[in-house]
Design a protein around this motif. Structure first.
Motif, mmCIF file in Angstrom:
data_model
loop_
_atom_site.group_PDB
_atom_site.id
_atom_site.type_symbol
_atom_site.label_atom_id
_atom_site.label_comp_id
_atom_site.label_asym_id
_atom_site.label_seq_id
_atom_site.Cartn_x
_atom_site.Cartn_y
_atom_site.Cartn_z
ATOM 1 N N TRP A 2 0.856 -1.192 0.000
ATOM 2 C CA TRP A 2 0.000 0.000 0.000
ATOM 3 C C TRP A 2 0.891 1.241 0.000
ATOM 4 O O TRP A 2 2.053 1.182 0.386
ATOM 5 C CB TRP A 2 -0.944 0.013 1.205
ATOM 6 C CG TRP A 2 -0.283 -0.246 2.525
ATOM 7 C CD1 TRP A 2 -0.138 -1.452 3.139
ATOM 8 C CD2 TRP A 2 0.337 0.723 3.389
ATOM 9 N NE1 TRP A 2 0.525 -1.319 4.329
ATOM 10 C CE2 TRP A 2 0.835 0.024 4.512
ATOM 11 C CE3 TRP A 2 0.519 2.093 3.335
ATOM 12 C CZ2 TRP A 2 1.500 0.662 5.562
ATOM 13 C CZ3 TRP A 2 1.179 2.734 4.379
ATOM 14 C CH2 TRP A 2 1.653 2.009 5.476
ATOM 15 N N ARG A 11 -18.966 0.284 -3.405
ATOM 16 C CA ARG A 11 -17.516 0.113 -3.426
ATOM 17 C C ARG A 11 -17.045 -0.965 -2.437
ATOM 18 O O ARG A 11 -16.116 -1.710 -2.726
ATOM 19 C CB ARG A 11 -16.817 1.434 -3.074
ATOM 20 C CG ARG A 11 -17.036 2.556 -4.059
ATOM 21 C CD ARG A 11 -16.344 2.305 -5.366
ATOM 22 N NE ARG A 11 -16.410 3.478 -6.243
ATOM 23 C CZ ARG A 11 -16.035 3.484 -7.508
ATOM 24 N NH1 ARG A 11 -15.571 2.372 -8.053
ATOM 25 N NH2 ARG A 11 -16.130 4.574 -8.234
ATOM 26 N N TYR A 12 -17.676 -1.024 -1.263
ATOM 27 C CA TYR A 12 -17.261 -1.963 -0.221
ATOM 28 C C TYR A 12 -18.489 -2.625 0.395
ATOM 29 O O TYR A 12 -19.579 -2.054 0.403
ATOM 30 C CB TYR A 12 -16.481 -1.251 0.894
ATOM 31 C CG TYR A 12 -15.181 -0.616 0.449
ATOM 32 C CD1 TYR A 12 -13.995 -1.346 0.426
ATOM 33 C CD2 TYR A 12 -15.142 0.716 0.045
ATOM 34 C CE1 TYR A 12 -12.812 -0.755 0.022
ATOM 35 C CE2 TYR A 12 -13.963 1.308 -0.364
ATOM 36 C CZ TYR A 12 -12.805 0.555 -0.381
ATOM 37 O OH TYR A 12 -11.627 1.144 -0.796
ATOM 38 N N PRO A 44 -13.455 -4.899 -0.337
ATOM 39 C CA PRO A 44 -13.804 -4.321 -1.642
ATOM 40 C C PRO A 44 -14.781 -5.212 -2.384
ATOM 41 O O PRO A 44 -14.647 -6.442 -2.387
ATOM 42 C CB PRO A 44 -12.448 -4.243 -2.361
ATOM 43 C CG PRO A 44 -11.423 -4.280 -1.273
ATOM 44 C CD PRO A 44 -12.004 -5.122 -0.184
ATOM 45 N N THR A 62 -15.035 -5.753 -5.407
ATOM 46 C CA THR A 62 -14.354 -6.499 -6.466
ATOM 47 C C THR A 62 -13.648 -7.746 -5.952
ATOM 48 O O THR A 62 -13.267 -8.609 -6.745
ATOM 49 C CB THR A 62 -13.331 -5.599 -7.169
ATOM 50 O OG1 THR A 62 -12.491 -4.971 -6.188
ATOM 51 C CG2 THR A 62 -14.026 -4.514 -7.980
ATOM 52 N N MET A 63 -13.459 -7.857 -4.638
ATOM 53 C CA MET A 63 -12.807 -9.032 -4.056
ATOM 54 C C MET A 63 -13.827 -9.965 -3.421
ATOM 55 O O MET A 63 -13.452 -10.910 -2.731
ATOM 56 C CB MET A 63 -11.769 -8.608 -3.015
ATOM 57 C CG MET A 63 -10.646 -7.734 -3.545
ATOM 58 S SD MET A 63 -9.662 -8.525 -4.831
ATOM 59 C CE MET A 63 -8.907 -9.868 -3.921
ATOM 60 N N GLU A 95 -8.287 2.890 2.719
ATOM 61 C CA GLU A 95 -8.685 2.192 1.495
ATOM 62 C C GLU A 95 -7.518 1.434 0.893
ATOM 63 O O GLU A 95 -7.661 0.274 0.472
ATOM 64 C CB GLU A 95 -9.229 3.192 0.478
ATOM 65 C CG GLU A 95 -10.633 3.689 0.755
ATOM 66 C CD GLU A 95 -11.203 4.400 -0.451
ATOM 67 O OE1 GLU A 95 -11.553 3.711 -1.427
ATOM 68 O OE2 GLU A 95 -11.283 5.649 -0.416
ATOM 69 N N ASP A 96 -6.361 2.073 0.825
ATOM 70 C CA ASP A 96 -5.195 1.428 0.220
ATOM 71 C C ASP A 96 -4.778 0.201 1.021
ATOM 72 O O ASP A 96 -4.434 -0.836 0.457
ATOM 73 C CB ASP A 96 -4.033 2.428 0.143
ATOM 74 C CG ASP A 96 -3.441 2.506 -1.246
ATOM 75 O OD1 ASP A 96 -4.201 2.395 -2.216
ATOM 76 O OD2 ASP A 96 -2.205 2.665 -1.364
ATOM 77 N N CYS A 141 -7.495 -2.682 0.516
ATOM 78 C CA CYS A 141 -7.403 -3.293 -0.815
ATOM 79 C C CYS A 141 -6.119 -4.107 -0.956
ATOM 80 O O CYS A 141 -6.127 -5.200 -1.534
ATOM 81 C CB CYS A 141 -7.468 -2.213 -1.886
ATOM 82 S SG CYS A 141 -9.064 -1.369 -1.992
ATOM 83 N N ALA A 160 -5.997 -8.169 -1.727
ATOM 84 C CA ALA A 160 -5.315 -8.521 -2.972
ATOM 85 C C ALA A 160 -4.077 -9.364 -2.693
ATOM 86 O O ALA A 160 -3.794 -10.329 -3.419
ATOM 87 C CB ALA A 160 -4.932 -7.262 -3.732
#
Length: 257
Positions: free
Chosen positions: A114, A177-178, A195, A197-198, A233-234, A237, A241
């Protein structure tokens, strides 16, 4: 009879030379403006690079940030890079990968890395936090798809670690978003964000494949229940990831097609 002033002067040649001089100055200016971030150059050890290039670093330019967030001067006022990371070189020369020496997911290195962004929330055009929990904004509702609230959260190893309690929306973009979830006692405590997306929303659960049950206690927490900062956030994520590679030793082995 006297000759005209430009009688023996090549105006076409002058025009061409003026164009080349202007073009060279334009390239010089644009290249220097391009060096307001990431310069002066550093090598893999964080020391000044021996090859800084042919163009000098530009003088500072001060930008006034919106919504009363002060000024930002670049290139000298750049956010410093993270230092003393638990990594070691795999080769003597620059350009080779570094290997983690500790817990890469907790240390935030490699795929779990991050950046040290500002610990403040991203704002919308009106100066309010951009990403907010849906529970605090009654004007938003789920218009399409499956509402995941109340569904259990299943880790990559099949463990049920908690349940979804809310969705965090990007208010100006009107999209999720989350997902917020509450951890069961044996996997930690408190609420975390994942997230979207995850996560994979299924009919009976929300699957988070990238990490296992034992990793959920280490998911970075947020300081406020009403907003998430750029730094938070960083880190969040990066953690999820990074689990795609670091959650188990088997994932770090070569995959044969």
């Amino acid at each position: 009879m006297t000759e005209p002033f430009f009688g023996n002067f090549d105006l076409a040649s002058l025009t061409l030379w003026l164009f080349w001089i202007f073009f060279a100055l334009l390239i010089f200016y644009i290249q220097r403006e391009n060096m307001r971030e990431g310069y002066p150059l550093e090598d893999d050890d964080g020391k000044p690079s021996a090859n800084q290039g042919m163009f000098p670093v530009p003088d500072d330019k001060v930008f006034k940030l919106p919504h009363g967030r002060g000024d930002k001067a670049v290139p000298s006022g750049q956010t410093p890079e993270r230092a003393d990371l638990p990594l070691e070189k795999t080769a003597a020369g620059n350009g080779f990968p570094f290997a983690p020496t500790g817990d890469p997911m907790a240390d935030g290195v490699g795929p779990a890395s991050w950046a040290p962004r500002r610990d403040i929330p991203e704002l919308n055009g009106a100066g309010h936090p951009k990403i907010v929990p849906m529970a605090s904004h009654e004007q938003f509702s789920v218009a399409a798809g499956r509402d995941p609230r109340g569904l259990p959260v299943k880790a990559g190893d099949g463990a049920i670690v908690g349940k979804i309690t809310d969705m965090w929306i990007d208010e100006p973009e009107q999209m999720v978003r989350y997902l917020e979830f509450e951890l069961d006692g044996e996997f930690g405590k408190g609420k975390r964000l994942v997230p979207l997306t995850m996560a994979c929303i299924k009919s009976d659960c929300v699957k988070v494949r990238s990490i296992f049950g034992k990793h959920f206690a280490g998911v970075p927490q947020i300081a406020s229940p009403h907003q998430v900062t750029l730094l938070e956030e960083d880190k969040i994520c990066g953690y999820f990831a990074g689990g795609t590679l670091y959650a188990s030793e088997e994932r770090q082995e070569p995959v044969l097609g």
